[in-house]
Write a protein that holds these residues in place. Structure first.
Motif, PDB file in Angstrom:
ATOM      1  N   UNK A   1      66.818 -15.651  22.737  1.00 17.45           N
ATOM      2  CA  UNK A   1      67.632 -14.894  24.548  1.00 17.45           C
ATOM      3  C   UNK A   1      69.395 -15.250  23.182  1.00 17.45           C
ATOM      4  N   UNK A   2      69.148 -15.291  22.532  1.00 18.41           N
ATOM      5  CA  UNK A   2      70.848 -15.207  21.989  1.00 18.41           C
ATOM      6  C   UNK A   2      70.789 -14.478  20.753  1.00 18.41           C
ATOM      7  N   UNK A   3      72.333 -13.453  20.388  1.00 18.86           N
ATOM      8  CA  UNK A   3      71.413 -12.742  19.055  1.00 18.86           C
ATOM      9  C   UNK A   3      71.888 -13.165  17.829  1.00 18.86           C
ATOM     10  N   UNK A   4      71.479 -13.206  16.975  1.00 20.66           N
ATOM     11  CA  UNK A   4      71.430 -13.489  15.490  1.00 20.66           C
ATOM     12  C   UNK A   4      72.428 -14.289  14.961  1.00 20.66           C
ATOM     13  N   UNK A   5      73.247 -14.129  15.280  1.00 18.77           N
ATOM     14  CA  UNK A   5      74.495 -15.221  14.821  1.00 18.77           C
ATOM     15  C   UNK A   5      74.303 -16.601  15.284  1.00 18.77           C
ATOM     16  N   UNK A   6      74.264 -16.191  17.203  1.00 23.24           N
ATOM     17  CA  UNK A   6      74.326 -17.676  17.687  1.00 23.24           C
ATOM     18  C   UNK A   6      73.400 -18.670  17.870  1.00 23.24           C
TER      19      UNK A   6
ATOM     20  N   UNK B   1      62.681  -2.688  16.722  1.00 26.95           N
ATOM     21  CA  UNK B   1      61.779  -3.866  16.632  1.00 26.95           C
ATOM     22  C   UNK B   1      61.795  -4.348  15.552  1.00 26.95           C
ATOM     23  N   UNK B   2      61.010  -3.754  14.186  1.00 23.06           N
ATOM     24  CA  UNK B   2      61.153  -4.426  12.938  1.00 23.06           C
ATOM     25  C   UNK B   2      61.949  -5.319  12.575  1.00 23.06           C
ATOM     26  N   UNK B   3      63.407  -4.903  12.845  1.00 19.66           N
ATOM     27  CA  UNK B   3      64.579  -5.465  12.338  1.00 19.66           C
ATOM     28  C   UNK B   3      64.936  -6.286  13.564  1.00 19.66           C
ATOM     29  N   UNK B   4      64.548  -6.506  14.736  1.00 17.80           N
ATOM     30  CA  UNK B   4      65.072  -7.684  15.437  1.00 17.80           C
ATOM     31  C   UNK B   4      64.054  -9.313  15.275  1.00 17.80           C
ATOM     32  N   UNK B   5      62.707  -8.154  14.589  1.00 17.07           N
ATOM     33  CA  UNK B   5      61.772  -9.571  14.679  1.00 17.07           C
ATOM     34  C   UNK B   5      62.089  -9.922  12.554  1.00 17.07           C
ATOM     35  N   UNK B   6      62.713  -9.577  11.913  1.00 16.07           N
ATOM     36  CA  UNK B   6      63.095  -9.532  10.584  1.00 16.07           C
ATOM     37  C   UNK B   6      64.169 -10.832  11.147  1.00 16.07           C
ATOM     38  N   UNK B   7      65.080 -10.502  11.733  1.00 15.28           N
ATOM     39  CA  UNK B   7      66.674 -11.350  12.457  1.00 15.28           C
ATOM     40  C   UNK B   7      65.674 -12.195  12.771  1.00 15.28           C
ATOM     41  N   UNK B   8      64.935 -12.756  13.542  1.00 10.59           N
ATOM     42  CA  UNK B   8      64.719 -13.752  13.942  1.00 10.59           C
ATOM     43  C   UNK B   8      63.695 -14.615  13.249  1.00 10.59           C
TER      44      UNK B   8
END
Length: 433
Positions: free
Chosen positions: A155-160, A111-118
């Protein structure tokens, strides 16, 4: 898989593994796995097991070295971790769970990594905005915030997500190079603008995520509502001096005789006089002056064969518009224009469920009258095809109630026959003559 938690930890021997995999411990390991994955893989907190059976009570008693006699047991994970290390198992709870099942997932870290990516997506977007002319646009910060709150990019992957929002910033910067929302360039072709932003002429096609983001920015820049349909989206593109593709889609017409006095109207009337059908593009519809005689009745059909047959007959004079199986933007644009000119409509289409759905759409939008489209018409045509020995087409798909005749759908369900518009061609030509 994780390695031993401490250098001195060794995998359990065969006897210890056999004990750990007893059915009576299955619920314990499942509950412990869930708790560890939520706790950053640390053996803290407790798990509670209820409705214990005799097999489970026996296994837990042996594992914990204390009697479990009730139907409920609360197990402290730190105590369980210590017990496993001190027993023949010889390793902690996390390593034990990985021996017994798949690798543990640190859900908190995920979750922390996803939040950082966002966060990186939006920091990149803000930096891109500040590096372009959008930094001077008072609406641009609100635009980015609305996109972030909307959740579509999340809802998209971070790169997209990063790619699309960056392209959107660059596209809007090209459209608004200064602080004035009025365009400073004469026109952009939408394909040209899309190629500049994405490398593909289709990057800003209707329905793409990029086009939605850019249109939201244009709407904010001009203080208008986000468009709800295709004609409104085209109008908003033109507001930003972007010309959508207006020549590839056409609407098939016959015997339209507008009263306008330019060469365009004259050409349309001349084709009607020579019994020639005409394909009109959106570009032509923007230029045509489609004033008609008061209360002109325009017939609307679904299949191009009706137009072809009317032109071949040579004596058909009634104006005719063909939807070609679907009411596309160019079809609706023509019908909207004719409706605004005071025309009335009569509609005929296929007697199948998609045909009824399309007829409903035209009827609701324009108040069109049914043109040989009632239950009695369907029943007559079905009987005629049976008498003539015409091969029957089974009626399939999701039924649709006809808004103009409550009896039509039940009659179609009862007979179960689909009839294409060509089955009524002679009758339609008689009406058009």
């Amino acid at each position: 898989m994780r390695g031993p938690e401490r250098p001195d930890e060794q995998p359990p021997d065969a006897n210890a593994l056999a004990f750990l995999t007893r059915p009576g411990l299955t619920r314990l390991w499942t509950a412990a796995r869930t708790r560890l994955e939520r706790n950053g893989l640390q053996p803290v907190g407790t798990v509670k097991l209820e409705h214990l059976d005799a097999q489970e009570r026996e296994a837990l008693s042996l594992l914990l070295a204390r009697p479990i006699t009730g139907f409920t047991a609360t197990i402290r994970l730190p105590d369980l971790d210590t017990r496993l290390r001190a027993s023949a198992v010889g390793q902690g709870l996390a390593s034990t769970l990985e021996v017994l099942g798949p690798p543990l997932t640190d859900r908190r870290a995920v979750r922390d990594a996803a939040a950082a990516e966002r966060a990186r997506v939006w920091s990149t977007a803000r930096a891109e905005r500040e590096a372009t002319s959008l930094a001077a646009q008072p609406w641009a910060a609100q635009w980015l915030e609305e996109i972030r709150r909307g959740g579509t990019l999340a809802r998209q992957d971070p790169h997209t997500a990063t790619t699309v929002v960056t392209q959107a910033v660059q596209t809007l910067a090209a459209l608004f190079p200064g602080t004035d929302p009025r365009p400073t360039r004469a026109t952009w072709g939408r394909g040209e603008l899309a190629t500049r932003a994405t490398g593909s002429a289709h990057g800003l096609d209707d329905g793409t995520l990029l086009s939605r983001l850019v249109l939201r920015g244009i709407a904010l820049a001009h203080g208008v509502e986000f468009p709800a349909d295709a004609p409104a989206r085209r109008a908003l593109w033109r507001m930003a001096s972007v010309i959508p593709d207006e020549v590839s889609s056409t609407v098939l017409t016959y015997a339209l005789r507008p009263t306008g006095d330019t060469w365009r109207e004259a050409a349309l009337c001349e084709r009607a006089d020579h019994h020639m059908e005409t394909h009109l593009t959106l570009r032509e519809l923007r230029e045509l002056r489609l004033e008609m005689l008061p209360r002109t009745r325009v017939h609307v059909c679904e299949n191009p064969r009706v137009v072809e047959a009317a032109a071949d007959a040579g004596d058909s004079t009634a104006p005719l518009v063909c939807t070609s199986g679907s009411a596309t933007t160019v079809v609706l644009t023509l019908l909207d224009t004719l409706a605004a000119a005071g025309c009335t409509f009569a509609y005929h289409g296929d007697f199948d469920w998609p045909g009824i759905a399309l007829a409903n759409r035209i009827t609701r939008r324009y108040g069109a009258e049914p043109w040989r489209m009632r239950a009695a018409d369907y029943e007559y045509l079905a009987t005629r095809t049976q008498v003539h020995g015409t091969p029957q087409i089974a009626l399939t798909g999701t039924p649709a109630e006809a808004v103009w005749d409550a009896e039509l759908a039940p009659t179609m369900k009862a007979l179960g026959i689909a009839l294409h518009e060509e089955a009524a061609l002679d009758l339609l030509l008689e009406d058009l003559g």
